[in-house]
Enzyme design. Sequence first.
Site, PDB file in Angstrom:
ATOM      1  N   HIS A   1       3.233   6.843  -6.890  1.00 27.98           N
ATOM      2  CA  HIS A   1       2.465   7.788  -7.396  1.00 27.98           C
ATOM      3  C   HIS A   1       3.139   9.054  -7.032  1.00 27.98           C
ATOM      4  CE1 HIS A   1      -1.953  10.054  -6.740  1.00 27.98           C
ATOM      5  NE2 HIS A   1      -1.425  10.061  -8.175  1.00 27.98           N
TER       6      HIS A   1
ATOM      7  N   HIS B   1       1.622   4.190  -2.544  1.00 30.90           N
ATOM      8  CA  HIS B   1       1.994   6.055  -2.748  1.00 30.90           C
ATOM      9  C   HIS B   1       3.130   6.534  -3.297  1.00 30.90           C
ATOM     10  CE1 HIS B   1      -1.853   6.709  -0.440  1.00 30.90           C
ATOM     11  NE2 HIS B   1      -1.761   5.990   0.683  1.00 30.90           N
TER      12      HIS B   1
ATOM     13  N   HIS C   1       0.897  -1.216   0.057  1.00 28.84           N
ATOM     14  CA  HIS C   1       0.066  -0.026  -0.131  1.00 28.84           C
ATOM     15  C   HIS C   1       0.967   1.172  -0.109  1.00 28.84           C
ATOM     16  CE1 HIS C   1      -3.687   2.522   1.210  1.00 28.84           C
ATOM     17  NE2 HIS C   1      -2.716   3.050   1.702  1.00 28.84           N
ATOM     18  N   GLU C   2       1.860   1.246   0.819  1.00 28.96           N
ATOM     19  CA  GLU C   2       2.711   2.508   1.095  1.00 28.96           C
ATOM     20  C   GLU C   2       3.498   2.673  -0.105  1.00 28.96           C
ATOM     21  OE1 GLU C   2       1.759   4.708   2.981  1.00 28.96           O
ATOM     22  OE2 GLU C   2       0.514   3.684   4.284  1.00 28.96           O
TER      23      GLU C   2
END
Length: 690
Positions: free
Chosen positions: A485, A482, A478-479
């Site tokens: 991104h 990010h 998940h991180e």
Amino acid sequence: MTISVSLNPALVKWTGHEGLPNFEALRDEDFAPAFEAALQAHDAEIEAIANNPQPPTFDNTIVALEIAGDDLSRVSALFWSKAGAHTNEVIQALEREIAPKLSRHYSRIGTNPALFARIDALWQKRSELGLDLEATRVLERHWKGFVKSGAKLDKPEQERLAAINEKLAGLGAKFGQNVLADEKRWTLLLADEQELAGLPDFLKDAMAAAARDRGEDGKYAVTLSRSIIEPFLTFSENRELREQAFRAWVARGESDGETDNRAIIAETLALRAEKARLLGYANYAALKLDDTMAKTPDAVNGLLMQVWTKALVRAREEEAELTALIMAEGRNHEVMPWDWRHYAEKLRAEKFSFSESELKPYLQLERIIDACFDVARRLFGIVATEKKGIAAYHPDVRVFEIRDSQGKLVALFLGDYFARPLKRSGAWMSSFQSQHRLTLTNGAVGEIPIVYNVCNFAKPADGKPALLSLDDARTLFHEFGHALHGMLSNVTYPTVSGTGVSRDFVELPSQLYEHWLTVPDILKTYAVHYRTGEPMPEELLDKVLAARTFNSGFATVEFTASALVDMAYHTAEAVTDPAELEAATLERIGMPSSIVMRHRSPHFLHVFSGDGYSAGYYSYMWSEVLDADAFAAFEETGDPFDPEMAAKLKAHIYSVGGAIDAEDAYKNFRGKLPSPDAMLAKRALVAPVL
């Protein structure tokens, strides 16, 4: 304008590896004078833009604002990184002082009449300026930002709004520090073998290491770090100890002492409601949702309640199964919150013939990091290479170069994976530097992103590998989603770079990336036993995949309850007693007594330690509607790494930042906006969509 050379130049002149900060040259006492100088420098730059005798143009006003305050951005990035991930009393004292001071500074900018007049003039004639879509979005961001800062208010209202923002900044800093203090202070030390009943070796190793860190060699420490407390609640056979640990965990910020956050919550909510009214909004949620995909509180609550009703039915079914297990053991107590994880793990072992402890030896931190990087290589053509021996802000932090398929450096990535007493709990992504293509005042053209991930995994004893739970591994993915991104950003202007998107879109790249963890090819390659190196057996892999929706009622209820309470706080006309409103909201929706909110209000950092997710915790679920549909696009091709779909994903989701509207970005990728059906099916709350 740059900071005087009499101050520590390492704060703003980053001369480390490929432009990294020279972390070893920084001292805690450097930050206070550096902030003072950087604030003065930024003030001077703002005055020069506002009082420019030339008529306003996009370049001399908007672009000038985009590159102003570089020194302040650098000092702030270094400081807030340290405040979150490696703090101390000096940093915390300055945090309490600098948070309101920065709020005052930006309030002054946001209500500068000469500056807003220039921005407003450009906004009113935007159709005549010949701007491309990204530049138009940047202009819109600046104009709306000034309006929400009070630029259109009368002077007394502007002053009141500035005072509110300043006070909120201080309250948010204090809230977070209180939670950290409670987490740091509480430890349950165990030594008797009977107290360790049921605990697997990996957890005992982590607890022994935590005890040694606290000067208690030879003992085992239960801490409030999620990577220790959750497995303790899962595996401990001692119900009294589970209850003791659980009550401490959910009581963070509710201590009846100097770290009690309840008064802070009440004051924060009152100030937020007043701020919304000053700006012409019915409530704070309406203010926060104005520039999001959801748009209105009704739309948010509509989605949450649609999910809630289905999740509650599933959770009641799960609770009945746990009750049957308890009775089968000859016990007659109800399922309490400190029981749920323990008996759910037993139920999973019974239903799927495997337990978390059986799975964990196959989930080594190092191999899951490798899996994160390999998925990025296969989807986006980037390669990560660790650079040993480069100092970061803590010895545990690792530095990686990120290069494209041609070998060009496109980003730097720092990984900070282990829990420590002076690190805020949870996991997050942030950046020291964002990607853009503008020419800076020092003549540099553009900058590459410098991004970091912070996690709180239990640090193993020396010589032993760090082993993750499946939830830990998802957190890592998940991180890193990010981080991608930020690292894949390909825009011109810093304001819309990377994660500079609406709050309910920012979780899409991260939650979507989680899907690749459980792609069979990835698990087969990277889920290998830490002792033997053997891949996860096919039978166990099949069980893991079959159990993906196990306990989904519980997980959805604890999340959705938190999101609904967040919305209740920020749509109420007035909140005289936050605890009463929390309790009333949970009673209204039928919260089971066997489950608590994922984040109870006194330690709800997302909502009260700053403004980031206030009236916005729902965004994880809003983004999940998107991510379920987005991954379905790959599943429809039959290839989770389909090159054409991956190219579209990179172009329209990961690299475009906020350069276009979030809805348009998603439709450019998928061709349509999704319904919640795929998300509900993913959580097994409805039948799969066929």
